[in-house]
Design a protein around this motif. Structure first.
Motif, PDB file in Angstrom:
ATOM      1  N   SER A   1      -3.402  -4.815  10.306  1.00  0.00           N
ATOM      2  CA  SER A   1      -2.072  -5.373  10.042  1.00  0.00           C
ATOM      3  C   SER A   1      -1.381  -4.631   8.908  1.00  0.00           C
ATOM      4  O   SER A   1      -0.175  -4.361   8.961  1.00  0.00           O
TER       5      SER A   1
ATOM      6  N   ALA B   1      -1.761 -12.299   5.134  1.00  0.00           N
ATOM      7  CA  ALA B   1      -2.187 -12.436   6.528  1.00  0.00           C
ATOM      8  C   ALA B   1      -3.323 -13.449   6.560  1.00  0.00           C
ATOM      9  O   ALA B   1      -4.474 -13.106   6.271  1.00  0.00           O
TER      10      ALA B   1
ATOM     11  N   VAL C   1      -3.506 -11.878  13.344  1.00  0.00           N
ATOM     12  CA  VAL C   1      -3.261 -10.687  12.528  1.00  0.00           C
ATOM     13  C   VAL C   1      -4.311 -10.494  11.436  1.00  0.00           C
ATOM     14  O   VAL C   1      -4.202  -9.566  10.634  1.00  0.00           O
TER      15      VAL C   1
ATOM     16  N   VAL D   1       3.006  -6.411  15.006  1.00  0.00           N
ATOM     17  CA  VAL D   1       3.272  -6.274  13.574  1.00  0.00           C
ATOM     18  C   VAL D   1       4.274  -5.149  13.334  1.00  0.00           C
ATOM     19  O   VAL D   1       5.213  -5.281  12.536  1.00  0.00           O
TER      20      VAL D   1
END
Length: 605
Positions: free
Chosen positions: A281, A311, A317, A336
């Protein structure tokens, strides 16, 4: 330090990366690497922090830094000149198991002074599904070979037992061996050129230049952020696969000279392999950030420092082991990418100074299709359809998006020639072209995506196998900006044999001309037999601004050149054509009518 010396060292570092990339592409034998440019080469300081990011898929710049740090933690003092370490564990640093990192220490006078790192997406990794994605996997254990760090080359000598063990677990050992050797060659070139640079200027001076370069990037990026408006912007991205819909939610907040990306509210991790880890991510949000906000700033640790990420653990994610992640790069990571691109675009649009640099979302959904089977030479071939890298440009605040314009997270992405694919696989293309009505409508139109169709051809197995993954075909993902509409979603259709008496697929030049049963398919393992065909359409870029404000002459031009249909011109852009061009009186009336419909329904039409 002396500005001239600093500039020379900085330039040499760029050239080292460029030469290493050229080496990687020349040694590699796979289309995904040497034509699709699914690769990355970068340089890192002795502690593993990013010294200079190279071209390719930018998600990997921060993840490869973590890979260097993981190797440092694991091997400590047992790191020697000429070593090369392999790492592909997603829960340690990699994006998914198929993205194999090779990291190499660079020594001078017996002292570790820097690292080089590269990756390619290997042809196969031994997962339960052939190729690089494994949509049938329900955990990391079925997604192929995975290492948190192993020594592949020791003091310049390949560890044959290690290499043989890896090759023994994959379906295409010859190509995987070539993948690994191309990365070794890449790191060798980077190490040799860094050695020459240090020999000329000294290790201390080169490191001083690197430290100053990082400080310079931080100063420049923070100065840019202070020029942008404070505020919060949001984006949502939906993934629809295998009967499940998942959502990635992002709130980006800019305060002073810092950016916060908060993914709180994103859905829990999935049973399907679309999840990604926190390192993925982090790389995913930097992939569009670097070209959008730091296009004239060196990509290094300094450009990372002003950015923070939240996150939540256990979400799509930031999944928890052993959640499956093999489809991450075209699943949650690309979502993302899109969400970060959307929020950054909104922030730029809110800035008077930087509005001209705002862009709607580019190519937002890879159709990740791996082919596998025996070709006419009897060779077993596995590789991805590289059309997925052809992309589509998002519209800008002053111009249309670029048709078939690549993608934001990889500035050098491209697709292979038809002849390359047909030469390696037993397929025959029927057509490959821009897709009408695929670009998001707007005052400035999103770049078109493409469409293609092919049939099995001279296959020794009577057809071809396919592994299809991605984010589905239900939701538009290339969001528009400032009132622009999204680009169309992907489309996957398997077409059965032509009906008796109908023309064979070989004569078809469009989907409408294919006379066979149509089966929509966008996930899992599939077989395409002789006499059948596959049709694919990839998404266009998002539009910018209200379509009813688009110059009618540009709409007419797009109709004439096949970018949009007559129906889209009339029903979305409100442009009425006449024999001589645009009927301006009828167009004014039509646009007024469409605005009234919007107001009466409360929904944009």
């Amino acid at each position: 330090m002396d500005p001239m010396t600093f500039s020379i060292i900085r330039h040499r570092l760029f050239r080292i990366i460029d030469e290493a990339v050229i080496t990687l592409k020349h040694v590699s034998g796979t289309a995904i690497t040497n034509e699709g440019h699914d690769l990355m080469v970068s340089l890192y300081r002795a502690d593993g922090t990013l010294l200079m990011g190279g071209v390719g898929f930018l998600h990997h710049l921060t993840s490869a830094a973590e890979a260097c740090k993981a190797v440092i933690r694991r091997f400590k003092a047992d790191i020697h000149e000429g070593d090369v370490f392999l790492l592909n564990d997603p829960y340690t640093a990699a994006l998914h198991t198929s993205d194999v990192y090779l990291v190499s220490p660079i020594h001078h006078a017996g002292k570790l002074v820097a690292w080089s790192a590269c990756f390619v997406h290997v042809s196969d990794i031994g997962a339960m599904n052939p190729g690089g994605f494994s949509p049938d996997s329900r955990d990391i254990y079925t997604e192929g070979f995975s290492s948190p760090g192993i020594r592949l080359v020791s003091r310049g000598e390949i560890q044959q037992d290690v290499l043989d063990t890896i090759l023994n677990m994959v379906r295409s050992p010859e190509m995987v061996s070539l993948d690994l050797r191309s990365m070794i060659a890449c790191n060798n070139v980077a190490r040799e050129r860094m050695g020459a640079l240090i020999a000329k200027y000294g290790a201390d001076l080169v490191d001083e230049a690197g430290a100053e370069l990082i400080e310079q990037s931080e100063r420049q990026f923070r100065a840019r952020l202070t020029e942008l408006p404070d505020g919060s912007w949001q984006s949502r991205q939906y993934i629809d696969v295998n009967g499940e819909t998942a959502c990635v939610r992002l709130t980006m907040t800019k305060t002073g000279d810092e950016l916060l990306f908060d993914f709180s509210g994103s859905d829990p991790q999935s049973r399907n392999a679309i999840n990604c880890t926190k390192w993925a991510s982090l790389g995913g949000l930097f992939a569009p950030l670097f070209p959008l906000l730091c296009h004239d700033i060196t990509w290094n640790e300094g450009a990372i420092r002003p950015v923070k990420m939240i996150a939540p653990e256990g979400t799509i994610v930031n999944c928890i082991r052993p959640a499956p992640v093999s489809v991450a790069t075209v699943g949650a990571i690309q979502s993302v990418n899109n969400a970060a691109c959307a929020t950054i675009g909104k922030m730029l649009s809110a800035s008077e100074k930087y509005r001209s640099e705002a862009s709607a979302i580019w190519h937002a959904n890879h159709f990740a299709i791996f082919m596998f089977g025996r070709n006419r030479k009897g060779q077993y071939a596995i590789d991805i359809l590289t059309e997925t890298f052809a992309g589509s440009g998002g519209a800008r605040s002053f111009a249309d998006g670029v048709d078939i314009g690549g993608e934001m997270p990889n500035p050098i992405s491209r697709m292979a020639n038809v002849e390359t694919t047909e030469g390696s696989f037993p397929i025959l293309y029927l057509f490959r072209r821009r897709a009408k009505d695929s670009g998001g409508p707007g005052e400035y139109r999103g770049g078109t995506g493409g469409e293609m169709a092919f049939v099995p051809h001279r296959s020794l197995d009577g057809g071809m196998g396919f592994v299809i993954s991605g984010k589905g075909a239900r939701h538009p993902m290339s969001d528009g900006l400032a009132g622009g509409y999204p680009g169309v979603p992907n489309r996957y259709i398997r077409i059965g044999k032509a009906e008796p008496g109908a023309a064979a697929h070989l004569t078809a030049r469009s989907l409408e001309e294919m006379a066979g049963e149509r089966q929509p398919i966008s996930w899992g393992l599939s077989q395409l037999n002789e006499g059948e065909a596959m049709y694919l359409r990839w998404n266009g870029g998002g539009g910018y601004g209200d379509p009813l404000r688009r110059d009618p002459s540009l709409v007419h031009r797009d109709v004439e050149t096949g970018q949009i249909s007559d129906e889209a011109a009339r029903d979305i852009y409100g442009v009425v054509s006449a024999a001589s061009g645009v009927d301006l009186v009828a167009t004014t009336a039509r646009r007024s009518e469409l605005r009234k419909i919007r107001l009466s329904s409360g929904v944009a039409k």
